[in-house]
Design an enzyme around this catalytic site. Structure first.
Site, PDB file in Angstrom:
ATOM      1  N   GLU A  75      38.120  -7.751  -9.040  1.00  0.00           N
ATOM      2  CA  GLU A  75      38.055  -8.917  -8.157  1.00  0.00           C
ATOM      3  C   GLU A  75      39.454  -9.304  -7.683  1.00  0.00           C
ATOM      4  O   GLU A  75      40.324  -9.624  -8.479  1.00  0.00           O
ATOM      5  CB  GLU A  75      37.398 -10.096  -8.889  1.00  0.00           C
ATOM      6  CG  GLU A  75      35.979  -9.828  -9.372  1.00  0.00           C
ATOM      7  CD  GLU A  75      34.972  -9.662  -8.220  1.00  0.00           C
ATOM      8  OE1 GLU A  75      35.332  -9.952  -7.063  1.00  0.00           O
ATOM      9  OE2 GLU A  75      33.839  -9.223  -8.493  1.00  0.00           O
ATOM     10  N   CYS A 138      31.292 -16.948 -12.619  1.00  0.00           N
ATOM     11  CA  CYS A 138      32.422 -16.023 -12.709  1.00  0.00           C
ATOM     12  C   CYS A 138      33.532 -16.440 -11.754  1.00  0.00           C
ATOM     13  O   CYS A 138      34.697 -16.575 -12.150  1.00  0.00           O
ATOM     14  CB  CYS A 138      31.961 -14.589 -12.456  1.00  0.00           C
ATOM     15  SG  CYS A 138      30.894 -13.994 -13.794  1.00  0.00           S
ATOM     16  N   HIS A 162      34.463  -7.778 -12.961  1.00  0.00           N
ATOM     17  CA  HIS A 162      33.015  -7.780 -13.197  1.00  0.00           C
ATOM     18  C   HIS A 162      32.581  -6.431 -13.785  1.00  0.00           C
ATOM     19  O   HIS A 162      33.018  -5.377 -13.323  1.00  0.00           O
ATOM     20  CB  HIS A 162      32.259  -7.994 -11.881  1.00  0.00           C
ATOM     21  CG  HIS A 162      31.865  -9.414 -11.640  1.00  0.00           C
ATOM     22  ND1 HIS A 162      32.265 -10.124 -10.544  1.00  0.00           N
ATOM     23  CD2 HIS A 162      31.068 -10.263 -12.369  1.00  0.00           C
ATOM     24  CE1 HIS A 162      31.747 -11.347 -10.590  1.00  0.00           C
ATOM     25  NE2 HIS A 162      31.020 -11.458 -11.681  1.00  0.00           N
TER      26      HIS A 162
HETATM   27  N1  PCA Z   1      27.949 -13.258 -14.435  1.00  0.00           N
HETATM   28  C1  PCA Z   1      27.682 -14.409 -13.576  1.00  0.00           C
HETATM   29  C2  PCA Z   1      27.894 -15.602 -14.462  1.00  0.00           C
HETATM   30  C3  PCA Z   1      28.081 -15.104 -15.839  1.00  0.00           C
HETATM   31  C4  PCA Z   1      28.166 -13.640 -15.718  1.00  0.00           C
HETATM   32  O1  PCA Z   1      28.382 -12.863 -16.639  1.00  0.00           O
HETATM   33  C5  PCA Z   1      28.530 -14.410 -12.327  1.00  0.00           C
HETATM   34  O2  PCA Z   1      28.820 -13.338 -11.780  1.00  0.00           O
HETATM   35  O3  PCA Z   1      28.900 -15.479 -11.858  1.00  0.00           O
END
Ligand code: PCA
Length: 187
Positions: A75, A138, A162
């Site tokens: 990200e 996130c 992620h």
């Molecule tokens: N993924 C979600 C929230 C918690 C997670 O592990 C997200 O991408 O916001």
């Protein structure tokens, strides 16, 4: 100097497991490595993150979460907006609102993402760039952590990666991926 802080998220919604929680729990915490698993709830996650940052004064912050796609997502941008249709685990819903009234529209990641990318490629692990960490928890903690770093005028690596579900990338390979990134943040 403080520790390297690595966070994941608890399981949420329909997901049976959150790979970020499982991987964070598999890391060798202690000494220079501090780990924590955040709740998937806006208020509680922000409060816990703030408390962790204030208490640990980390030298680097690597935050992890689940994205239901085939690859690891590096990200690049935290965005100043919550925008999620889904309720969090406390039943709170945040459609289209700024995270910080006076904050900038985006904060760039300060993680060494090019080095992460090279390490993942070298290890044969699937990854992709992303400029949108979503509108849920996130992106929220990513923005809040970056805001904290700016507020204190720190020059530390801080950002978000992620992880895919385990059926897209098995546990062992995800641990290897995160360990490769942790190694790029030094000891
Ligand atoms: N993924 C979600 C929230 C918690 C997670 O592990 C997200 O991408 O916001």
């Amino acid at each position: 100097m403080g520790p390297l802080l690595v966070t994941g998220f608890e399981r949420f919604d329909v997901h049976r497991l959150n790979p970020s929680e499982e991987v964070v729990k598999a890391l060798p915490a202690g000494g220079d490595l501090r780990t924590s698993v955040l709740p998937v709830a806006f208020r509680r996650a922000a409060a816990l993150l703030e408390a962790l940052l204030e208490e640990a004064r980390p030298r680097a912050v690597l935050m992890l979460g689940l994205h239901a796609g085939p690859e690891i997502r590096l990200e690049r941008l935290a965005r100043n907006r919550d925008d999620a249709d889904a309720c969090d685990e406390d039943g709170e819903r945040r459609p289209a609102a700024a995270i910080s009234a006076a904050g900038p529209v985006t904060y760039p990641s300060t993680l060494p993402l090019d080095a992460f990318a090279r390490a993942l490629t070298d290890a044969g692990l699937p990854w992709t760039w992303s400029d949108d960490a979503g509108g849920f928890l996130c992106n929220h903690v990513f923005y809040r952590a970056r805001e904290w770093v700016e507020r204190l005028g720190l020059a530390i690596p801080c950002g978000f990666v992620h992880l895919p579900p385990f059926d897209a990338l098995p546990f062992e390979r995800q641990v290897r991926a995160v360990t490769a990134c942790v190694d790029r943040l030094g000891r």
